[in-house]
Design a protein around this motif. Structure first.
Motif, PDB file in Angstrom:
ATOM      1  N   VAL A  13      35.799 -16.980   8.806  1.00  0.00           N
ATOM      2  CA  VAL A  13      35.350 -15.497   8.010  1.00  0.00           C
ATOM      3  C   VAL A  13      36.881 -14.933   7.444  1.00  0.00           C
ATOM      4  O   VAL A  13      37.941 -15.311   7.890  1.00  0.00           O
ATOM      5  CB  VAL A  13      34.766 -14.673   8.832  1.00  0.00           C
ATOM      6  CG1 VAL A  13      33.427 -15.142   9.506  1.00  0.00           C
ATOM      7  CG2 VAL A  13      35.628 -14.100  10.124  1.00  0.00           C
ATOM      8  N   VAL A  14      36.401 -13.929   6.393  1.00  0.00           N
ATOM      9  CA  VAL A  14      37.365 -13.187   5.939  1.00  0.00           C
ATOM     10  C   VAL A  14      36.890 -11.739   6.340  1.00  0.00           C
ATOM     11  O   VAL A  14      35.733 -11.289   6.010  1.00  0.00           O
ATOM     12  CB  VAL A  14      37.599 -13.228   4.296  1.00  0.00           C
ATOM     13  CG1 VAL A  14      38.456 -12.263   3.928  1.00  0.00           C
ATOM     14  CG2 VAL A  14      37.973 -14.720   3.900  1.00  0.00           C
ATOM     15  N   TRP A  15      37.815 -10.943   6.802  1.00  0.00           N
ATOM     16  CA  TRP A  15      37.668  -9.602   7.304  1.00  0.00           C
ATOM     17  C   TRP A  15      38.047  -8.577   6.287  1.00  0.00           C
ATOM     18  O   TRP A  15      39.075  -8.460   6.229  1.00  0.00           O
ATOM     19  CB  TRP A  15      38.136  -9.311   8.654  1.00  0.00           C
ATOM     20  CG  TRP A  15      37.773  -8.148   9.232  1.00  0.00           C
ATOM     21  CD1 TRP A  15      36.997  -7.058   8.959  1.00  0.00           C
ATOM     22  CD2 TRP A  15      38.331  -7.538  10.439  1.00  0.00           C
ATOM     23  NE1 TRP A  15      37.213  -6.026   9.614  1.00  0.00           N
ATOM     24  CE2 TRP A  15      37.706  -6.167  10.906  1.00  0.00           C
ATOM     25  CE3 TRP A  15      39.216  -7.997  11.501  1.00  0.00           C
ATOM     26  CZ2 TRP A  15      38.174  -5.693  11.747  1.00  0.00           C
ATOM     27  CZ3 TRP A  15      39.718  -7.211  12.538  1.00  0.00           C
ATOM     28  CH2 TRP A  15      39.249  -5.969  12.848  1.00  0.00           C
ATOM     29  N   MET A  16      37.033  -8.133   5.682  1.00  0.00           N
ATOM     30  CA  MET A  16      37.284  -7.088   4.505  1.00  0.00           C
ATOM     31  C   MET A  16      37.496  -5.818   5.035  1.00  0.00           C
ATOM     32  O   MET A  16      36.519  -4.961   5.017  1.00  0.00           O
ATOM     33  CB  MET A  16      36.225  -7.202   3.301  1.00  0.00           C
ATOM     34  CG  MET A  16      36.288  -8.768   2.829  1.00  0.00           C
ATOM     35  SD  MET A  16      37.599  -9.292   2.260  1.00  0.00           S
ATOM     36  CE  MET A  16      37.969  -7.938   0.829  1.00  0.00           C
ATOM     37  N   GLN A  17      38.733  -5.177   5.122  1.00  0.00           N
ATOM     38  CA  GLN A  17      38.971  -4.094   5.970  1.00  0.00           C
ATOM     39  C   GLN A  17      39.026  -3.031   4.791  1.00  0.00           C
ATOM     40  O   GLN A  17      38.939  -2.022   5.061  1.00  0.00           O
ATOM     41  CB  GLN A  17      40.508  -4.145   6.636  1.00  0.00           C
ATOM     42  CG  GLN A  17      39.935  -4.925   8.107  1.00  0.00           C
ATOM     43  CD  GLN A  17      41.282  -5.229   8.822  1.00  0.00           C
ATOM     44  OE1 GLN A  17      42.223  -5.417   8.241  1.00  0.00           O
ATOM     45  NE2 GLN A  17      41.209  -4.471   9.929  1.00  0.00           N
ATOM     46  N   LYS A  18      39.699  -3.464   3.573  1.00  0.00           N
ATOM     47  CA  LYS A  18      39.831  -2.768   2.401  1.00  0.00           C
ATOM     48  C   LYS A  18      39.116  -3.262   1.295  1.00  0.00           C
ATOM     49  O   LYS A  18      38.882  -4.361   1.175  1.00  0.00           O
ATOM     50  CB  LYS A  18      41.379  -2.652   2.162  1.00  0.00           C
ATOM     51  CG  LYS A  18      42.246  -2.054   3.300  1.00  0.00           C
ATOM     52  CD  LYS A  18      43.755  -1.765   2.838  1.00  0.00           C
ATOM     53  CE  LYS A  18      44.497  -2.748   2.763  1.00  0.00           C
ATOM     54  NZ  LYS A  18      45.916  -2.860   2.399  1.00  0.00           N
TER      55      LYS A  18
END
Length: 102
Positions: A13-18
């Protein structure tokens, strides 16, 4: 894994915090492990971030677009993860026993 814990899904996964990252190296990438008891994100690339959510701490999970899932926690946090296909991740949360919105 803990006693009595069974794996349901392990996915990249890619964790999109911004919403915008200036450098590709700043985007958190990792592995999301979903078991019958919890969801655990382990970083493989990017900033040193991680999380572990017990099943009871997850309020809902919902799709966003074609590749994202959003985890709403009971304490008000919203975690957006990009994963392909999102359908598999949503099904894993459903199998875990979490409320999955459509």
């Amino acid at each position: 894994m803990r006693p009595g814990e069974a794996s349901i899904l392990s996915t990249k996964v890619v964790w999109m915090q911004k919403s915008v990252y200036l450098l590709k190296s700043q985007i958190p990438n990792g592995i999301l492990d979903i078991t019958n008891q919890r969801a655990v994100y382990t970083r493989t690339h990017g900033p040193k971030v991680s999380f572990a959510l017990e099943k009871a701490d997850i309020l809902t999970v919902a799709p966003r677009g074609g590749v994202s899932v959003v985890i709403q926690t009971r304490d008000g946090r919203s975690i957006t993860l990009n994963t392909v296909p999102a359908k598999n991740t949503l099904q894993a949360f459903e199998k875990m026993g979490v409320k999955v919105l459509s």
